[in-house]
Design an enzyme around this catalytic site. Structure first.
Site, PDB file in Angstrom:
ATOM      1  CG  ASP A 107      40.821  91.488   1.892  1.00 29.08           C
ATOM      2  OD1 ASP A 107      40.662  90.861   0.724  1.00 29.08           O
ATOM      3  OD2 ASP A 107      41.912  92.482   1.673  1.00 29.08           O
ATOM      4  CG  HIS A 272      35.753  90.161  -0.292  1.00 32.82           C
ATOM      5  ND1 HIS A 272      36.329  89.421   0.269  1.00 32.82           N
ATOM      6  CD2 HIS A 272      36.404  91.412  -0.425  1.00 32.82           C
ATOM      7  CE1 HIS A 272      37.275  89.762   0.831  1.00 32.82           C
ATOM      8  NE2 HIS A 272      37.617  91.104   0.308  1.00 32.82           N
TER       9      HIS A 272
END
Length: 292
Positions: A107, A272
């Site tokens: 990320d 994620h």
């Protein structure tokens, strides 16, 4: 008290421009630096770091502006540029005696890792990227109603003032909403870890927004300059991501191939937060990268 990775030392190390970063360090062997994402801290690597530390020195810092690391005021446009944050990591590793090291980011940390790979090709031996495309490409693929998945990118791109106040007034709800929405397996983030992420986020609203705001400004400038110059990542690169390409209508592997000629592109069924949801899978991915 800051939660850290069990069995790892939790220390402070110099970054760039007088900034100090907190980091968990453990294991022995060739160095691997792991960079966390949003809305997390270095703690997100706890499972993967333990597995890698059997054969490697594993270094897990909190990025500047996050966790227990310094949170300098964004008085200059480059205070939270990924170029600056990448320099933090190179400086930190050098302080531990590592002039060359493998780097893996998730990320926000993956954006820092990407920039480090472009800016410091002599330092980064292997590059791992979890669940992003580069900043310039990210803005290009967020189109139409599908872009709603990235609403926070647009919110935190606004001028200083309103985003910070809105988020600070509902910090637990704001940061918690991403932990809820982005995890395929909510049990992968237990209550004590979730509480640590929320505590850390609430204490870093201004610097987190500054990090995101840089990605709508100076980071785009830096990426565009590299694109125009034909710059590419010189080291072996592995990218693991959810199937964002099919969801947002682009060829994710092709996006990455343009930046990384030596590319291993993989899709995962994990959510994620893949380092927490599928640590065995991610540890194997990193181990595969390190022998390329």
């Amino acid at each position: 008290m800051t939660l850290t990775i069990p069995g790892f030392a939790h220390i402070r190390l110099p970054g760039a421009d007088g900034v100090e970063l907190a980091a968990a360090v453990g294991g022995s062997g060739s160095p691997v630096v792991l960079l966390h994402g949003f809305p997390q801290t270095h703690l997100m690597w706890r499972h993967v770091a333990e597995r890698l530390s059997v054969e490697h020195t594993v270094i897990c810092p909190d990025l500047r502006g996050y966790g227990a690391s310094d949170k300098p005021a964004a008085t200059e446009p480059d205070a939270y540029a990924k170029r600056t944050m990448a320099a933090d990591i190179v400086t930190l590793a050098a302080a531990l005696g590592h002039e060359r090291f493998a780097l893996v980011g998730h990320d926000r940390g993956a954006l820092v890792a990407f920039r480090a790979g472009l800016d410091h090709p002599e330092t980064i031996t292997h590059l791992g990227i979890l669940d992003i495309v580069p900043t310039l490409d990210m803005w290009n693929v967020l189109r139409g109603t599908s872009a709603a998945v990235g609403y926070h990118l647009f919110l935190m791109a606004q001028p200083p003032g309103l985003p910070e106040e809105m988020i600070a007034n509902s910090a637990d709800m704001f940061f918690g909403s991403f932990l809820d929405a982005w995890a395929n397996d909510p049990t992968a983030i237990p209550e004590d870890v979730r509480a640590e992420y929320l505590r850390a986020g609430a204490g870093a609203v201004t610097s987190i927004v500054a990090d995101y705001r840089a990605s709508a400004g100076i980071d785009v400038v830096h990426d565009q300059a590299d694109l125009d110059a034909g710059s590419q990542l010189a080291m072996p690169v592995t990218v693991v991501q959810q199937d964002w390409g099919s969801q947002l209508g682009y060829d994710a592997a092709a996006v990455w191939k343009a930046w990384a000629p030596d590319l291993d592109h993989r899709l995962t069924r994990a959510g994620h937060f893949m380092a927490e949801e599928a640590p065995d899978e991610i540890a194997v991915v990193i181990q595969d990268l390190l022998v390329r």
